[in-house]
Design an enzyme around this catalytic site. Structure first.
Site, PDB file in Angstrom:
ATOM      1  N   GLU A 117      88.559   1.679 -24.225  1.00 37.08           N
ATOM      2  CA  GLU A 117      87.176   1.952 -23.807  1.00 37.08           C
ATOM      3  C   GLU A 117      87.043   1.374 -22.407  1.00 37.08           C
ATOM      4  OE1 GLU A 117      84.692   3.501 -25.534  1.00 37.08           O
ATOM      5  OE2 GLU A 117      85.977   3.951 -27.231  1.00 37.08           O
ATOM      6  N   CYS A 160      78.608  -0.312 -18.714  1.00 36.70           N
ATOM      7  CA  CYS A 160      79.686   0.644 -18.424  1.00 36.70           C
ATOM      8  C   CYS A 160      79.171   2.063 -18.244  1.00 36.70           C
ATOM      9  CB  CYS A 160      80.750   0.588 -19.505  1.00 36.70           C
ATOM     10  SG  CYS A 160      80.076   0.892 -21.145  1.00 36.70           S
TER      11      CYS A 160
HETATM   12  P1  NAD Z   1      88.297  -6.943 -17.841  1.00 39.58           P
HETATM   13  O1  NAD Z   1      89.203  -5.782 -17.982  1.00 39.58           O
HETATM   14  O2  NAD Z   1      88.455  -7.847 -16.688  1.00 39.58           O
HETATM   15  O3  NAD Z   1      88.398  -7.886 -19.126  1.00 39.58           O
HETATM   16  C1  NAD Z   1      88.250  -7.406 -20.427  1.00 39.58           C
HETATM   17  C2  NAD Z   1      89.132  -8.212 -21.343  1.00 39.58           C
HETATM   18  O4  NAD Z   1      90.480  -8.071 -20.912  1.00 39.58           O
HETATM   19  C3  NAD Z   1      88.819  -9.705 -21.344  1.00 39.58           C
HETATM   20  O5  NAD Z   1      88.847 -10.177 -22.677  1.00 39.58           O
HETATM   21  C4  NAD Z   1      89.925 -10.297 -20.508  1.00 39.58           C
HETATM   22  O6  NAD Z   1      90.286 -11.615 -20.899  1.00 39.58           O
HETATM   23  C5  NAD Z   1      91.074  -9.345 -20.768  1.00 39.58           C
HETATM   24  N1  NAD Z   1      92.010  -9.298 -19.650  1.00 39.58           N
HETATM   25  C6  NAD Z   1      91.727  -9.465 -18.331  1.00 39.58           C
HETATM   26  N2  NAD Z   1      92.862  -9.355 -17.599  1.00 39.58           N
HETATM   27  C7  NAD Z   1      93.862  -9.107 -18.473  1.00 39.58           C
HETATM   28  C8  NAD Z   1      95.259  -8.886 -18.334  1.00 39.58           C
HETATM   29  N3  NAD Z   1      95.852  -8.915 -17.147  1.00 39.58           N
HETATM   30  N4  NAD Z   1      95.984  -8.650 -19.445  1.00 39.58           N
HETATM   31  C9  NAD Z   1      95.392  -8.605 -20.676  1.00 39.58           C
HETATM   32  N5  NAD Z   1      94.074  -8.816 -20.856  1.00 39.58           N
HETATM   33  C10 NAD Z   1      93.318  -9.058 -19.787  1.00 39.58           C
HETATM   34  O7  NAD Z   1      86.865  -6.308 -17.936  1.00 39.58           O
HETATM   35  P2  NAD Z   1      85.522  -7.039 -17.811  1.00 39.58           P
HETATM   36  O8  NAD Z   1      85.363  -7.512 -16.402  1.00 39.58           O
HETATM   37  O9  NAD Z   1      85.364  -8.016 -18.932  1.00 39.58           O
HETATM   38  O10 NAD Z   1      84.519  -5.815 -18.109  1.00 39.58           O
HETATM   39  C11 NAD Z   1      84.143  -4.921 -17.114  1.00 39.58           C
HETATM   40  C12 NAD Z   1      84.819  -3.582 -17.256  1.00 39.58           C
HETATM   41  O11 NAD Z   1      84.777  -3.133 -18.589  1.00 39.58           O
HETATM   42  C13 NAD Z   1      84.097  -2.513 -16.452  1.00 39.58           C
HETATM   43  O12 NAD Z   1      85.041  -1.694 -15.846  1.00 39.58           O
HETATM   44  C14 NAD Z   1      83.333  -1.731 -17.510  1.00 39.58           C
HETATM   45  O13 NAD Z   1      83.028  -0.412 -17.165  1.00 39.58           O
HETATM   46  C15 NAD Z   1      84.273  -1.807 -18.654  1.00 39.58           C
HETATM   47  N6  NAD Z   1      83.552  -1.630 -19.886  1.00 39.58           N
HETATM   48  C16 NAD Z   1      83.758  -0.505 -20.602  1.00 39.58           C
HETATM   49  C17 NAD Z   1      83.046  -0.299 -21.763  1.00 39.58           C
HETATM   50  C18 NAD Z   1      83.222   0.927 -22.591  1.00 39.58           C
HETATM   51  O14 NAD Z   1      82.721   0.933 -23.712  1.00 39.58           O
HETATM   52  N7  NAD Z   1      83.906   1.950 -22.138  1.00 39.58           N
HETATM   53  C19 NAD Z   1      82.124  -1.237 -22.190  1.00 39.58           C
HETATM   54  C20 NAD Z   1      81.952  -2.368 -21.424  1.00 39.58           C
HETATM   55  C21 NAD Z   1      82.665  -2.565 -20.273  1.00 39.58           C
END
Ligand code: NAD
Length: 484
Positions: A236, A270
């Site tokens: 997602e 998002c």
């Molecule tokens: P992010 O990708 O930075 O982090 C999300 C999760 O991934 C966190 O738990 C983080 O610890 C983990 N993570 C970060 N770097 C990682 C790595 N290198 N390897 C493995 N795991 C890792 O995202 P965010 O900043 O928490 O959220 C924002 C993004 O999420 C935006 O792009 C938003 O559009 C998207 N989002 C999508 C939805 C959806 O339903 N499609 C919903 C909410 C947010």
């Protein structure tokens, strides 16, 4: 045992610092946890639907008891107004639990399908079975419901869940531990706190399913890790959701809805409208209406509004400031770094190669692009393809249909924004850069279940022709098969 393991997991989370000497021990704790889940799943594979439903009922009860803790945590993590915390976080989870409690028996029942005449006589049916242990990695923007809604699906479908919430919403993460450990045994649902490094350590394990919500960039890392074990995965991901306005719908109401969806949670949604694409002749009027609606909602200084949130952390705040550099700000632009305040901001016609247009904004900056012809629209939508959501405001049926039929996107709303997310009868997910797979309600149940097709045959009819030695001519067979 339960509280000991929870303590171990918390201990593990707190000590998992990027030091080499901790790595082996911590990885082995993850392996232990994974093994505990595996054993739980093995022992309870045939766990009755009643047990699942009872736990969902208990979860609902605990959510009610902890309502204030949830609101406090969201306030501390994101300064979310209670109204938003209730409507866009808790309520969504309660509705999802209700849907599972009401429908789980029906969703999980074996489904008969008609048999093929080729196999006559046979009974053909579909069995939905849990995958096993699901790894869930979640983001910070809706740190409660983006954990709990998929979790209800995973648990309802009979899986165990190891969950890693976002390190950027630590207060919500603590409440999640509190709630989930009060409802589920540790080897059914566990919360592992930690940062990207912890997520990476979790991803090294072989899981039966991975459900990831977060940025597109990290989604690719997750997909690669899943591919290593051929683990099925839902992603997602981020959205760059356009809002196309042709000026045939009432402009003030259009502006009101855009302002609501864009500045909810300070733009950190998002499926927020990422940018507006307005027919040139209506641009000035729409901008005027947007400004009026912003001020109706948050006053002339949103910093003083109790209904306006804050940016999650300094890193994201700086990214938004950088996005705004050298842009033509036509409204807002006020920032206060020490309280992570970033006011509602409108930007006129940013260049197509600027970060405001090329990257997901994920904050309270709304670029306004204009168009004259369908070709202009096509140019923008083709460049920024596969958004998570697609919004069109229009009274012109042909215009609406042309857009919603011609462009791929995760989901769409005509004449409003965001609200498709709230209907559990609609699948929620992206396409291409905005994700893989979709969930909510029955779609979550199906997503988190492996569907086994089963054909049960009997012995009373056994055409000898199918066995070797085969008939010399196949023409009779061809004639028969043509007609069945
Ligand atoms: P992010 O990708 O930075 O982090 C999300 C999760 O991934 C966190 O738990 C983080 O610890 C983990 N993570 C970060 N770097 C990682 C790595 N290198 N390897 C493995 N795991 C890792 O995202 P965010 O900043 O928490 O959220 C924002 C993004 O999420 C935006 O792009 C938003 O559009 C998207 N989002 C999508 C939805 C959806 O339903 N499609 C919903 C909410 C947010």
């Amino acid at each position: 045992i339960h509280s000991n393991l929870i303590k171990r997991v918390q201990f593990f989370s707190s000590i998992f610092k990027p030091k080499k000497e901790n790595k082996a021990m911590n990885s082995s704790m993850i392996t232990d946890l994974k093994e505990a889940h595996y054993q739980f799943f093995k022992a309870h594979k045939k766990q009755s639907l009643k047990v699942r439903i009872d736990h969902l009922k208990k979860l609902k009860k605990v959510l009610n008891e902890k309502e204030q803790d949830i609101f406090n945590a969201l306030d501390r993590d994101l300064k979310k107004p209670v109204f938003e915390s209730f409507t866009s976080e808790l309520l969504m989870v309660q509705k999802e639990i209700d849907a599972f409690i009401k429908n789980l028996k029906e969703w999980a029942a074996p489904k008969r399908v008609s048999g093929s005449l080729l196999n006559f006589p046979s009974q053909d049916f579909l069995l939905s079975e849990p995958y096993g242990t699901v790894l869930m990695i979640s983001p910070w923007n809706y740190p409660f419901q983006l954990v709990m809604v998929p979790l209800v699906g995973a648990v309802g479908a009979g899986n165990t869940v190891v969950l890693k919430p976002s390190e950027s919403a630590p207060h919500t993460s603590k409440v999640l531990i509190d709630i989930l450990s009060a409802v589920f045994p540790y080897d059914w649902v566990s919360v592992v706190e930690g940062d990207a490094q912890v997520a990476q350590a979790l991803l090294k394990e072989r899981w039966d399913y991975i459900f990831y919500t977060g940025s597109t960039q990290v989604g690719k890392i997750v997909a690669k890790a899943a591919a290593e074990h051929l683990t099925p995965v839902t992603l997602e991901l981020g959205g760059k959701s356009p809002c196309v306005v042709d000026g045939t719908a009432p402009l003030q109401k259009t502006a009101r809805r855009i302002v609501w969806g864009k500045f909810l949670n300070c733009g950190q949604t998002c499926i927020a409208p990422d940018y507006v694409l307005i027919k040139s002749e209506h641009k000035d009027a729409l901008i005027q209406a947007l400004i009026e609606e912003i001020e109706k909602a948050f006053g002339d200084d949103a910093q003083n509004s109790k209904d306006y949130g804050r940016i999650i952390h300094e890193k994201h705040f700086k990214k938004l400031e950088a996005d705004l550099k050298n842009q033509k700000t036509i409204y807002g632009g006020k920032t206060v770094a020490k309280e992570l305040f970033f006011g509602p901001t409108l930007v006129d016609q940013p260049a197509m190669d600027s970060s405001l247009i090329q990257d997901e904004i994920f904050g309270p900056i709304l670029p306004i692009l204009s168009y004259d012809t369908l070709e202009d629209i096509d140019e923008v939508l083709t460049e920024l393809k596969n958004p998570l959501a697609f919004y069109v405001f229009s009274q012109n049926k042909k215009f609406i249909n042309t857009l919603i039929q011609n462009y791929p996107f995760g989901g769409s709303v005509v004449n409003d924004v965001l609200v498709h997310f709230t209907n559990p009868k609609l699948p929620f997910g992206g396409i291409g850069n905005s994700g893989v797979g979709a969930y909510h309600g029955k779609y979550s149940f199906d997503l988190m279940s492996h569907t086994k097709p089963i054909v049960k045959r009997s012995f009373w009819l056994d055409l000898p022709q199918r066995y070797a030695p085969y008939p010399k001519s196949i023409s009779l067979l061809q004639n028969i098969l043509k007609h069945i």
